[in-house]
Write a protein that holds these residues in place. Sequence first.
Motif, PDB file in Angstrom:
ATOM      1  N   LEU A  72      22.794  40.870  34.838  1.00 25.90           N
ATOM      2  CA  LEU A  72      23.306  41.599  33.666  1.00 25.90           C
ATOM      3  C   LEU A  72      24.659  42.246  33.943  1.00 25.90           C
ATOM      4  CD1 LEU A  72      20.101  43.347  32.248  1.00 25.90           C
ATOM      5  CD2 LEU A  72      21.459  41.626  31.106  1.00 25.90           C
ATOM      6  N   VAL A  73      24.839  42.764  35.168  1.00 25.81           N
ATOM      7  CA  VAL A  73      26.089  43.504  35.431  1.00 25.81           C
ATOM      8  C   VAL A  73      27.203  42.611  35.984  1.00 25.81           C
ATOM      9  CG1 VAL A  73      24.949  45.738  35.786  1.00 25.81           C
ATOM     10  CG2 VAL A  73      25.373  44.277  37.752  1.00 25.81           C
ATOM     11  N   PHE A  74      26.844  41.410  36.431  1.00 28.08           N
ATOM     12  CA  PHE A  74      27.844  40.568  37.096  1.00 28.08           C
ATOM     13  C   PHE A  74      29.086  40.255  36.242  1.00 28.08           C
ATOM     14  CE2 PHE A  74      29.065  38.106  40.643  1.00 28.08           C
ATOM     15  CZ  PHE A  74      28.231  38.529  41.655  1.00 28.08           C
ATOM     16  N   PRO A  75      28.929  39.877  34.968  1.00 22.53           N
ATOM     17  CA  PRO A  75      30.127  39.585  34.167  1.00 22.53           C
ATOM     18  C   PRO A  75      31.077  40.774  34.086  1.00 22.53           C
ATOM     19  CG  PRO A  75      28.163  38.894  33.004  1.00 22.53           C
ATOM     20  CD  PRO A  75      27.697  39.614  34.208  1.00 22.53           C
ATOM     21  N   PHE A  76      30.501  41.992  34.027  1.00 21.17           N
ATOM     22  CA  PHE A  76      31.356  43.177  33.913  1.00 21.17           C
ATOM     23  C   PHE A  76      32.071  43.470  35.241  1.00 21.17           C
ATOM     24  CE2 PHE A  76      27.929  43.622  30.775  1.00 21.17           C
ATOM     25  CZ  PHE A  76      28.705  43.581  29.636  1.00 21.17           C
ATOM     26  N   ILE A  77      31.369  43.207  36.366  1.00 18.02           N
ATOM     27  CA  ILE A  77      32.014  43.377  37.673  1.00 18.02           C
ATOM     28  C   ILE A  77      33.174  42.377  37.801  1.00 18.02           C
ATOM     29  CG2 ILE A  77      31.693  43.205  40.187  1.00 18.02           C
ATOM     30  CD1 ILE A  77      28.778  44.001  39.778  1.00 18.02           C
ATOM     31  N   LEU A  78      32.910  41.142  37.372  1.00 16.18           N
ATOM     32  CA  LEU A  78      33.958  40.108  37.435  1.00 16.18           C
ATOM     33  C   LEU A  78      35.166  40.487  36.586  1.00 16.18           C
ATOM     34  CD1 LEU A  78      32.340  36.558  37.327  1.00 16.18           C
ATOM     35  CD2 LEU A  78      33.895  37.450  39.031  1.00 16.18           C
ATOM     36  N   ALA A  79      34.882  41.090  35.416  1.00 17.65           N
ATOM     37  CA  ALA A  79      35.984  41.472  34.524  1.00 17.65           C
ATOM     38  C   ALA A  79      36.856  42.556  35.153  1.00 17.65           C
ATOM     39  CB  ALA A  79      35.423  41.955  33.194  1.00 17.65           C
ATOM     40  N   LEU A  80      36.259  43.369  36.041  1.00 20.40           N
ATOM     41  CA  LEU A  80      37.012  44.473  36.649  1.00 20.40           C
ATOM     42  C   LEU A  80      37.810  44.044  37.888  1.00 20.40           C
ATOM     43  CD1 LEU A  80      34.378  47.354  36.386  1.00 20.40           C
ATOM     44  CD2 LEU A  80      36.462  47.094  35.046  1.00 20.40           C
ATOM     45  N   PRO A  98      40.503  41.958  40.225  1.00 24.63           N
ATOM     46  CA  PRO A  98      41.818  41.392  39.921  1.00 24.63           C
ATOM     47  C   PRO A  98      41.762  39.867  39.758  1.00 24.63           C
ATOM     48  CG  PRO A  98      41.830  42.575  42.030  1.00 24.63           C
ATOM     49  CD  PRO A  98      40.459  42.653  41.511  1.00 24.63           C
ATOM     50  N   GLU A  99      42.521  39.373  38.779  1.00 27.20           N
ATOM     51  CA  GLU A  99      42.476  37.933  38.485  1.00 27.20           C
ATOM     52  C   GLU A  99      43.083  37.100  39.609  1.00 27.20           C
ATOM     53  OE1 GLU A  99      43.791  36.452  34.684  1.00 27.20           O
ATOM     54  OE2 GLU A  99      42.825  38.141  33.685  1.00 27.20           O
ATOM     55  N   ASP A 100      42.507  35.908  39.839  1.00 25.64           N
ATOM     56  CA  ASP A 100      42.970  34.942  40.847  1.00 25.64           C
ATOM     57  C   ASP A 100      42.959  35.485  42.274  1.00 25.64           C
ATOM     58  OD1 ASP A 100      43.394  33.098  38.808  1.00 25.64           O
ATOM     59  OD2 ASP A 100      45.405  33.879  38.425  1.00 25.64           O
ATOM     60  N   SER A 101      42.161  36.498  42.522  1.00 24.96           N
ATOM     61  CA  SER A 101      42.082  37.022  43.892  1.00 24.96           C
ATOM     62  C   SER A 101      40.922  36.348  44.631  1.00 24.96           C
ATOM     63  CB  SER A 101      41.878  38.533  43.870  1.00 24.96           C
ATOM     64  OG  SER A 101      40.652  38.830  43.260  1.00 24.96           O
ATOM     65  N   THR A 102      40.923  36.504  45.962  1.00 27.69           N
ATOM     66  CA  THR A 102      39.845  35.911  46.762  1.00 27.69           C
ATOM     67  C   THR A 102      38.520  36.575  46.418  1.00 27.69           C
ATOM     68  OG1 THR A 102      41.505  35.862  48.492  1.00 27.69           O
ATOM     69  CG2 THR A 102      39.290  35.192  49.132  1.00 27.69           C
ATOM     70  N   LEU A 103      38.586  37.893  46.180  1.00 29.82           N
ATOM     71  CA  LEU A 103      37.367  38.642  45.841  1.00 29.82           C
ATOM     72  C   LEU A 103      36.724  38.074  44.574  1.00 29.82           C
ATOM     73  CD1 LEU A 103      35.578  41.155  46.453  1.00 29.82           C
ATOM     74  CD2 LEU A 103      37.054  42.435  44.901  1.00 29.82           C
ATOM     75  N   GLU A 104      37.568  37.784  43.580  1.00 27.89           N
ATOM     76  CA  GLU A 104      37.041  37.231  42.326  1.00 27.89           C
ATOM     77  C   GLU A 104      36.373  35.880  42.571  1.00 27.89           C
ATOM     78  OE1 GLU A 104      39.544  35.524  39.452  1.00 27.89           O
ATOM     79  OE2 GLU A 104      38.454  36.370  37.756  1.00 27.89           O
ATOM     80  N   VAL A 164      35.052  34.760  45.419  1.00 28.76           N
ATOM     81  CA  VAL A 164      33.800  34.945  46.174  1.00 28.76           C
ATOM     82  C   VAL A 164      32.697  35.425  45.227  1.00 28.76           C
ATOM     83  CG1 VAL A 164      32.680  36.327  47.970  1.00 28.76           C
ATOM     84  CG2 VAL A 164      34.948  35.379  48.364  1.00 28.76           C
ATOM     85  N   LEU A 165      33.039  36.426  44.404  1.00 26.25           N
ATOM     86  CA  LEU A 165      32.052  36.967  43.454  1.00 26.25           C
ATOM     87  C   LEU A 165      31.589  35.895  42.465  1.00 26.25           C
ATOM     88  CD1 LEU A 165      33.435  40.522  42.618  1.00 26.25           C
ATOM     89  CD2 LEU A 165      31.330  39.984  43.816  1.00 26.25           C
ATOM     90  N   MET A 166      32.548  35.071  42.039  1.00 28.91           N
ATOM     91  CA  MET A 166      32.210  34.033  41.061  1.00 28.91           C
ATOM     92  C   MET A 166      31.211  33.019  41.645  1.00 28.91           C
ATOM     93  SD  MET A 166      34.672  31.397  39.123  1.00 28.91           S
ATOM     94  CE  MET A 166      34.362  30.122  40.328  1.00 28.91           C
ATOM     95  N   TYR A 167      31.479  32.573  42.879  1.00 28.89           N
ATOM     96  CA  TYR A 167      30.566  31.620  43.524  1.00 28.89           C
ATOM     97  C   TYR A 167      29.197  32.258  43.776  1.00 28.89           C
ATOM     98  CZ  TYR A 167      33.902  27.862  44.234  1.00 28.89           C
ATOM     99  OH  TYR A 167      34.772  26.820  44.021  1.00 28.89           O
ATOM    100  N   PHE A 168      29.215  33.539  44.169  1.00 24.69           N
ATOM    101  CA  PHE A 168      27.970  34.258  44.426  1.00 24.69           C
ATOM    102  C   PHE A 168      27.152  34.374  43.127  1.00 24.69           C
ATOM    103  CE2 PHE A 168      25.781  38.477  45.044  1.00 24.69           C
ATOM    104  CZ  PHE A 168      24.851  37.994  45.954  1.00 24.69           C
ATOM    105  N   GLY A 169      27.827  34.776  42.055  1.00 31.12           N
ATOM    106  CA  GLY A 169      27.152  34.928  40.756  1.00 31.12           C
ATOM    107  C   GLY A 169      26.619  33.599  40.252  1.00 31.12           C
ATOM    108  N   TYR A 170      27.419  32.535  40.435  1.00 33.46           N
ATOM    109  CA  TYR A 170      27.004  31.207  39.984  1.00 33.46           C
ATOM    110  C   TYR A 170      25.753  30.750  40.748  1.00 33.46           C
ATOM    111  CZ  TYR A 170      27.418  26.360  38.444  1.00 33.46           C
ATOM    112  OH  TYR A 170      27.167  25.131  37.896  1.00 33.46           O
ATOM    113  N   SER A 171      25.718  31.044  42.080  1.00 35.06           N
ATOM    114  CA  SER A 171      24.543  30.658  42.891  1.00 35.06           C
ATOM    115  C   SER A 171      23.296  31.394  42.405  1.00 35.06           C
ATOM    116  CB  SER A 171      24.766  30.991  44.367  1.00 35.06           C
ATOM    117  OG  SER A 171      25.989  30.500  44.782  1.00 35.06           O
ATOM    118  N   ILE A 172      23.443  32.705  42.138  1.00 34.15           N
ATOM    119  CA  ILE A 172      22.288  33.477  41.650  1.00 34.15           C
ATOM    120  C   ILE A 172      21.812  32.926  40.303  1.00 34.15           C
ATOM    121  CG2 ILE A 172      21.535  35.763  40.829  1.00 34.15           C
ATOM    122  CD1 ILE A 172      23.389  36.964  42.886  1.00 34.15           C
ATOM    123  N   TYR A 173      22.781  32.626  39.445  1.00 34.91           N
ATOM    124  CA  TYR A 173      22.460  32.077  38.119  1.00 34.91           C
ATOM    125  C   TYR A 173      21.657  30.780  38.248  1.00 34.91           C
ATOM    126  CZ  TYR A 173      23.582  29.368  33.879  1.00 34.91           C
ATOM    127  OH  TYR A 173      23.522  28.572  32.769  1.00 34.91           O
TER     128      TYR A 173
END
Lengths: 244, 207
Positions: free
Chosen positions: A196-204, A206-212, A214-223
């Motif tokens: 539930l909170v992952f999309p909002f964390i992703l929105a916060l 910075p765009e095109d950063s390594t952190l984004e 990593v978070l995106m791949y992590f969220g996608y795996s959980i999904y």
Amino acid sequence: MNTTSTKVNDVMKKNKLAALNSPWIIIVLVFLSRICHNIFMFSISGDIFSPHISKVFSYLVGYELIYFAILLYVFFGICSFTGVVSRLFVLNNTSDRRSFLSVLLTSLCFILILSDVLIPFLIYQFSFFFSNLLGGDELYRILLANYKAFYYVQTEVIEEYLAPFSLALICFYVAKEFCESLVLKRFSFFLSVLLLVFPFILALTPEDSTLELVLMYFGYSIYQLMFPFLMYLSIQATKKNYHA
Amino acid sequence: MPKLAFFREKGLLILSFLLFFLPNVTNLLLLKSWFPIGINHFQVMVGDLAGIYEVTYVLRFFALIYLFSLLKNWKKWKYLFDVCLVSLIIVFVITPILYLWLSANFTGQIKGYEIFRSLNLLYMIISNTTSLLFLNILVPCLIFLNSFKRKKVLSIVVFFSSLATIHFYSFNIERFSPHLISYLVGTLNVLLLFYLNGVFSTNKLEC
């Protein structure tokens, strides 16, 4: 007559239970259907997501039949997932109204078919037209704009908000109502909140950063892992309901 | 039924109706229009608020599902209601989001007026077709099937008013009144469905 119908019902019940006693095959098959598109893309292009529209067709040439077979398999995977989870809702419903969660499951099935079967098929068609056009062509730019719009609906709306939120709500409900193991229940709640909170964390971030990334791949795996996990929870709960 | 449960049920019903109309209210506040308007206006008026727009449509999606979960007689009409719900999701969630994103993102990125007009036209056609097809043909037919036995006169009136709106339907966005009438009749159809299937009556909810 009554005895015969009772026997038929008993046999049917036993068959259903037999299917539920070895649920791992169906869970693994559904999980494979969730990730087979990514595996296929990785095997032909080196990336788990579809390459750019201008390149998709060049990668898919010669593999069209396999690609369509994969989309068909994804479709059956979605249907199996919905079937397994909905069985729990049907068993547990005594009201003349459907529960919010069962309608949510129907809608989830629809948006997953749209996002994982119909939009990839549209992307293939767009890509086919792209292969005949030049970069500066006006039609090329129109197609590119349309492709981006569909791609946006698939990734940013369905995979980021609608499907994870629906999955999280269903998982939360199944764990709360049917899960007896405290550890499993807490783990389900944790996964639901995370989704539930992952999309909002992703929105916060910075765009095109390594952190984004990593978070995106992590969220996608959980999904993607949420599908087999939810199936496991539902099958356990359905078995208990049958025995009860 | 305990008082608290009654207020909870009515409160959720009102909240989901409010959430359903939230994107329109946001339109009204930002664009001074109930419906999404021309692509270039969107870009100017929405600006960086596209994210808020998305969330309002996500909320509308869940509100729609909640409202459909309140319909009674689901065993008999389950599949018709599902088709209705899917049609409404296409019209009220998927198409507006496509249109919104196109307007919020492409106006600044794609140079050239012709491509702009082509895209605008394409999405106008998709929007008009889905509205006409689902809101004025498919959904009324399904609702007519469901409601004819119980409220013959009312269902005939609403159904034929839907057919009448098809006759007056205009694909020209400059003529606003046919779109408004079509929208009102579509809303009336859905309200009839909710009324006949016990959404406004108090009953125990399962959630």
